[in-house]
Design an enzyme around this catalytic site. Sequence first.
Site, short mmCIF file in Angstrom:
data_model
loop_
_atom_site.label_atom_id
_atom_site.label_comp_id
_atom_site.label_asym_id
_atom_site.label_seq_id
_atom_site.Cartn_x
_atom_site.Cartn_y
_atom_site.Cartn_z
N THR A 125 29.59 -21.47 28.45
CA THR A 125 29.59 -22.01 29.41
C THR A 125 30.99 -22.60 29.73
O THR A 125 31.81 -22.70 28.59
CB THR A 125 29.06 -23.28 30.28
N ASP A 126 32.18 -22.17 30.42
CA ASP A 126 33.46 -22.37 30.57
C ASP A 126 33.60 -23.89 30.60
O ASP A 126 34.33 -24.64 30.08
CB ASP A 126 33.98 -22.11 31.88
N GLU A 127 32.68 -24.70 30.22
CA GLU A 127 32.93 -26.02 30.69
C GLU A 127 33.32 -26.54 29.09
O GLU A 127 32.89 -27.83 28.84
CB GLU A 127 31.16 -27.19 31.14
N TYR A 153 25.80 -32.19 28.47
CA TYR A 153 25.54 -30.95 29.13
C TYR A 153 26.66 -30.20 28.29
O TYR A 153 26.43 -29.02 27.62
CB TYR A 153 25.82 -30.46 30.46
N LYS A 157 26.13 -27.30 24.72
CA LYS A 157 25.89 -26.22 25.39
C LYS A 157 27.51 -25.57 23.78
O LYS A 157 27.29 -24.63 23.61
CB LYS A 157 27.37 -25.85 26.23
P1 NAD Z 1 19.04 -22.98 35.51
O1 NAD Z 1 18.31 -24.78 35.14
O2 NAD Z 1 18.50 -23.19 37.05
O3 NAD Z 1 17.37 -22.36 34.69
C1 NAD Z 1 16.91 -22.63 33.43
C2 NAD Z 1 15.89 -22.20 33.17
O4 NAD Z 1 15.33 -21.88 31.74
C3 NAD Z 1 14.36 -22.74 33.84
O5 NAD Z 1 13.48 -21.46 34.38
C4 NAD Z 1 14.05 -22.90 32.72
O6 NAD Z 1 12.55 -23.67 33.17
C5 NAD Z 1 14.43 -22.50 31.85
N1 NAD Z 1 14.46 -23.21 30.22
C6 NAD Z 1 14.68 -24.51 30.22
N2 NAD Z 1 13.80 -24.92 29.08
C7 NAD Z 1 13.45 -24.07 28.59
C8 NAD Z 1 12.83 -24.47 27.19
N3 NAD Z 1 12.94 -25.27 26.56
N4 NAD Z 1 12.13 -23.31 27.20
C9 NAD Z 1 12.11 -22.09 27.48
N5 NAD Z 1 12.68 -21.83 28.78
C10 NAD Z 1 13.49 -22.89 29.31
O7 NAD Z 1 19.75 -22.45 34.77
P2 NAD Z 1 20.90 -21.86 34.79
O8 NAD Z 1 22.10 -21.91 35.57
O9 NAD Z 1 20.39 -20.44 35.91
O10 NAD Z 1 22.05 -21.66 33.62
C11 NAD Z 1 21.27 -20.63 33.04
C12 NAD Z 1 22.60 -20.45 31.68
O11 NAD Z 1 23.82 -19.88 32.26
C13 NAD Z 1 22.17 -22.01 31.20
O12 NAD Z 1 22.50 -21.26 29.49
C14 NAD Z 1 23.71 -22.32 31.67
O13 NAD Z 1 24.77 -23.12 30.49
C15 NAD Z 1 24.68 -20.90 31.81
N6 NAD Z 1 25.19 -21.24 33.13
C16 NAD Z 1 25.59 -21.25 34.20
C17 NAD Z 1 26.60 -21.76 34.92
C18 NAD Z 1 26.27 -21.87 36.87
O14 NAD Z 1 26.86 -22.15 37.70
N7 NAD Z 1 25.21 -22.29 36.83
C19 NAD Z 1 27.82 -21.14 34.68
C20 NAD Z 1 27.36 -20.26 33.67
C21 NAD Z 1 26.99 -20.30 32.82
P1 TYD Z 2 28.01 -28.37 40.18
O1 TYD Z 2 27.19 -27.60 41.38
O2 TYD Z 2 26.49 -29.58 39.25
O3 TYD Z 2 28.54 -27.63 38.47
P2 TYD Z 2 29.17 -28.34 37.48
O4 TYD Z 2 29.03 -29.65 37.63
O5 TYD Z 2 28.73 -28.16 36.46
O6 TYD Z 2 30.25 -27.63 37.98
O7 TYD Z 2 28.70 -29.88 40.84
C1 TYD Z 2 29.38 -28.63 41.41
C2 TYD Z 2 30.83 -29.77 41.90
O8 TYD Z 2 30.38 -30.56 43.29
C3 TYD Z 2 31.54 -30.16 40.70
O9 TYD Z 2 32.87 -30.76 40.42
C4 TYD Z 2 30.89 -31.83 41.09
C5 TYD Z 2 30.55 -31.57 42.68
N1 TYD Z 2 29.16 -32.18 43.57
C6 TYD Z 2 29.46 -33.08 44.74
O10 TYD Z 2 30.22 -33.32 44.83
N2 TYD Z 2 28.30 -33.09 44.79
C7 TYD Z 2 27.44 -32.85 44.62
O11 TYD Z 2 26.08 -33.59 45.05
C8 TYD Z 2 27.16 -32.34 43.81
C9 TYD Z 2 25.80 -31.81 43.37
C10 TYD Z 2 27.89 -31.93 42.62
#
Ligand code: NAD
Ligand code: TYD
Length: 339
Positions: A125-127, A153, A157
């Site tokens: 992630t970019d985070e 988090y 990562k």
């Molecule tokens: P999500 O929380 O929707 O899904 C996570 C999945 O992983 C779930 O299906 C969960 O059951 C599974 N999981 C969790 N712990 C596990 C374990 N111990 N063993 C096996 N499976 C397990 O997450 P997401 O938003 O789809 O993110 C997926 C990946 O992408 C993550 O690694 C996250 O850090 C990365 N990512 C997410 C975003 C975003 O905007 N959502 C952006 C950049 C990177």
């Molecule tokens: P989120 O979807 O949790 O992603 P991330 O924190 O990984 O970027 O949140 C996106 C942005 O929205 C973040 O600045 C936090 C804000 N946010 C709210 O203002 N209210 C909410 O209820 C949630 C879940 C997030």
Amino acid sequence: MTIIVTGGAGFIGSNFVFHYLKAHPKDRVICLDKLTYAGNLSTLAPVMEDPNFRFVKLDICDREGVYALFEEEHPDVVVNFAAESHVDRSIENPAIFLETNIIGTSVLMDACRKYGIQRYHQVSTDEVYGDLPLDRPDLFFTESTPIHTSSPYSSSKAGADLLVLAYHRTFGLPVTISRCSNNYGPYHFPEKLIPLMIINALHDKPLPVYGEGVNVRDWLYVEDHCRAIDLIIHKGTVGEVYNVGGHNEMKNIDIVKLICKELGKPESLITHVTDRKGHDMRYAIDPTKIHNELGWLPETKFADGIKKTIRWYLDNEAWWAPIISGEYQNYYAQMYGNR
Ligand code: NAD
Ligand code: TYD
């Protein structure tokens, strides 16, 4: 080719499974997922009967189970999406983040070393770069921006990313890493900003914006992220990190107002609540490297992607209604009850 996709019952992982089976009809996809609160088997229903697809319920921290699966399937590629992914939960309870995101990553890579692999890809992630100030719109994250994390988090990562690079240098494991900005689209779990606001608005419930809502995120439609990962595993250079993002920076408050407008709901639903601890101000990706080296460009404009996403939530209440009626109610009360 056989590819193991971990976390494939979650948001991005499931979108990747759908993308991959379509784009590579000759390959086998094994989805390994623990099915935590964030994983939904119903999401994978459309591919469950596909002969090229197999689902295995497994924890990536379960060394014996993971080794047994590798022994049975001999995967060529592993793409690791499995993670605890929600910043707010990591502030409440960091331990599980270290367990899954760091230890789980090391177990998967140990299996790759033991059984051999063509590629291990870490979905990061970019985070991991921390945040950028709001008054410096000229600054962007590049692959050489120092790791500088804010939340448990992002720290977990970043820890995993460092371990992945260490396994490459120390053991010669053929790894790649992608660091993507915020994704949005179908199957996004409703604890995250966009689906939470859509579903609350549909119920005429308050829309809880943290602080002033001026924090900026760089939003990318999930399918564009999936295409980027596909390109990296097939054409990316081993040992390299690729940033993924589409230069689509938006303030949280503007996203929430847009959702109100699209759904015909009043902005008076917006409620400013106590800010997130350590809240990152701005994320912004410079995607020059993946564009120049692999020819990747985002295809979905935010204006279209957000409409498609809202339409998907309107059409798929059967997917999200069971989610928000269960344990989610306790989560919501705990996170937002006294905010
Ligand atoms: P999500 O929380 O929707 O899904 C996570 C999945 O992983 C779930 O299906 C969960 O059951 C599974 N999981 C969790 N712990 C596990 C374990 N111990 N063993 C096996 N499976 C397990 O997450 P997401 O938003 O789809 O993110 C997926 C990946 O992408 C993550 O690694 C996250 O850090 C990365 N990512 C997410 C975003 C975003 O905007 N959502 C952006 C950049 C990177
Ligand atoms: P989120 O979807 O949790 O992603 P991330 O924190 O990984 O970027 O949140 C996106 C942005 O929205 C973040 O600045 C936090 C804000 N946010 C709210 O203002 N209210 C909410 O209820 C949630 C879940 C997030």
